[in-house]
Design a protein around this motif. Structure first.
Motif, PDB file in Angstrom:
ATOM      1  N   ASP A 166      -5.905   2.134 -11.865  1.00 57.20           N
ATOM      2  CA  ASP A 166      -5.584   0.655 -11.271  1.00 57.20           C
ATOM      3  C   ASP A 166      -4.992   1.052  -9.780  1.00 57.20           C
ATOM      4  OD1 ASP A 166      -4.755  -1.506 -10.339  1.00 57.20           O
ATOM      5  OD2 ASP A 166      -2.868  -1.656 -12.047  1.00 57.20           O
ATOM      6  N   GLY A 191      -4.669  -0.999  -7.568  1.00 53.89           N
ATOM      7  CA  GLY A 191      -3.918  -1.807  -6.820  1.00 53.89           C
ATOM      8  C   GLY A 191      -2.404  -1.539  -7.058  1.00 53.89           C
ATOM      9  N   SER A 192      -2.048  -0.866  -8.159  1.00 53.19           N
ATOM     10  CA  SER A 192      -0.672  -0.730  -8.560  1.00 53.19           C
ATOM     11  C   SER A 192      -0.031   0.695  -7.736  1.00 53.19           C
ATOM     12  CB  SER A 192      -0.479  -0.180 -10.009  1.00 53.19           C
ATOM     13  OG  SER A 192      -1.232   1.060 -10.349  1.00 53.19           O
ATOM     14  N   LEU A 193      -0.894   1.477  -6.909  1.00 54.03           N
ATOM     15  CA  LEU A 193      -0.722   2.517  -6.110  1.00 54.03           C
ATOM     16  C   LEU A 193       0.004   2.008  -4.800  1.00 54.03           C
ATOM     17  CD1 LEU A 193      -3.601   4.978  -6.296  1.00 54.03           C
ATOM     18  CD2 LEU A 193      -1.408   5.457  -6.859  1.00 54.03           C
ATOM     19  N   GLY A 194      -0.321   0.770  -4.609  1.00 52.23           N
ATOM     20  CA  GLY A 194       0.486   0.422  -3.139  1.00 52.23           C
ATOM     21  C   GLY A 194      -0.031   0.951  -2.037  1.00 52.23           C
ATOM     22  N   ASP A 195       0.521   1.289  -1.096  1.00 51.79           N
ATOM     23  CA  ASP A 195      -0.059   1.942   0.210  1.00 51.79           C
ATOM     24  C   ASP A 195       0.133   3.280   0.128  1.00 51.79           C
ATOM     25  OD1 ASP A 195      -1.126   1.844   2.716  1.00 51.79           O
ATOM     26  OD2 ASP A 195       0.897   1.577   3.752  1.00 51.79           O
ATOM     27  N   ARG A 196      -0.717   4.070  -0.715  1.00 59.07           N
ATOM     28  CA  ARG A 196      -0.431   5.425  -0.919  1.00 59.07           C
ATOM     29  C   ARG A 196      -1.969   5.940  -1.148  1.00 59.07           C
ATOM     30  NH1 ARG A 196       3.197   3.590  -4.563  1.00 59.07           N
ATOM     31  NH2 ARG A 196       5.347   4.707  -4.265  1.00 59.07           N
ATOM     32  N   GLN A 221       9.169   5.784  -7.777  1.00 52.35           N
ATOM     33  CA  GLN A 221       8.470   5.280  -6.927  1.00 52.35           C
ATOM     34  C   GLN A 221       7.394   4.545  -7.459  1.00 52.35           C
ATOM     35  OE1 GLN A 221       7.255   8.138  -3.756  1.00 52.35           O
ATOM     36  NE2 GLN A 221       8.855   9.590  -4.334  1.00 52.35           N
ATOM     37  N   LEU A 222       7.149   4.492  -8.746  1.00 51.01           N
ATOM     38  CA  LEU A 222       6.148   3.540  -9.334  1.00 51.01           C
ATOM     39  C   LEU A 222       6.562   3.245 -10.861  1.00 51.01           C
ATOM     40  CD1 LEU A 222       2.548   5.457  -8.862  1.00 51.01           C
ATOM     41  CD2 LEU A 222       3.264   3.472  -7.676  1.00 51.01           C
ATOM     42  N   GLU A 223       6.417   1.757 -11.087  1.00 47.21           N
ATOM     43  CA  GLU A 223       6.894   1.341 -12.324  1.00 47.21           C
ATOM     44  C   GLU A 223       6.314   2.163 -13.459  1.00 47.21           C
ATOM     45  OE1 GLU A 223       7.428  -2.773 -12.971  1.00 47.21           O
ATOM     46  OE2 GLU A 223       7.914  -3.056 -10.766  1.00 47.21           O
ATOM     47  N   PRO A 231      -0.649   4.634 -12.623  1.00 51.40           N
ATOM     48  CA  PRO A 231      -1.720   3.926 -12.511  1.00 51.40           C
ATOM     49  C   PRO A 231      -3.019   4.452 -13.118  1.00 51.40           C
ATOM     50  CG  PRO A 231      -1.448   5.167 -10.524  1.00 51.40           C
ATOM     51  CD  PRO A 231      -0.246   5.403 -11.470  1.00 51.40           C
TER      52      PRO A 231
END
Length: 176
Positions: A37, A39-44, A83-85, A88
């Motif tokens: 997923d 999108g769940s990585l964010g800006d990484r 850093q992640l819920e 991903p």
């Protein structure tokens, strides 16, 4: 591939990746993205380095299968650090090489088998059975649709076994 991974020394790519390396990088990237997923990585940006220490065929498929575990481990680290819920990686992904050697379907071809195979396939699939990539070539005699079905059935069995091993490794890591 590292310089001494094959019988003949491979020169290190110093001026950037060549065509074959770029093709393999794109294949590994497509395979991992299909299971993630994004999108769940964010800006990484995630970089997975797949060094082949000893090559005897099937290096790209082994790299995909191992890279999936490396990605899971890296994402678990981000979850543990807060850093992640959630990780991903939504599904596991694995890959195998299959082919027809001497009119018989074979799984996980080594270099000698691959170089004499009439038909050579790389198959990448997600845990839910969906295919990410199927790359097949008649190296010798052309193949029939029925033979492709036989090869794909064998690939499916091999991938399922690899997925079982991946799940086992993840379960052990979680318990540790």
């Amino acid at each position: 591939m590292l310089p001494r991974a094959t019988l003949e020394r491979t020169r290190r790519e110093r001026s950037g990746p060549r065509g074959r390396t770029q093709e393999i990088q794109r294949l590994i990237g497509r395979s991992l993205r299909a299971a993630t997923d994004l999108g769940s990585l964010g800006d990484r940006t995630v970089t997975i380095d797949c060094d082949v220490l000893s090559a005897d065929g099937g290096t790209r498929t082994a790299s995909i299968t191992g890279a999936c575990l490396a990605l899971w481990q890296a994402m678990q680290g981000l979850v543990e650090e807060g850093q992640l819920e959630a990780g991903p990686l939504r599904q596991l992904v694995a890959a195998v090489s299959v082919g027809i050697v001497g009119r018989e379907a074979w799984l996980d071809l080594d270099y000698a088998e691959d170089s004499t195979a009439d038909v050579d396939f790389n198959v990448v699939a997600l845990e839910d059975g969906r295919l990410v990539e199927v790359q097949g070539t008649a190296e010798g005699a052309p193949f029939r649709r029925a033979e492709m079905g036989e090869v794909m059935d064998l690939a499916e069995k091999g991938i399922e076994r690899l997925l079982e091993l991946q799940r086992k490794e993840i379960a052990e890591a979680v318990r540790a």
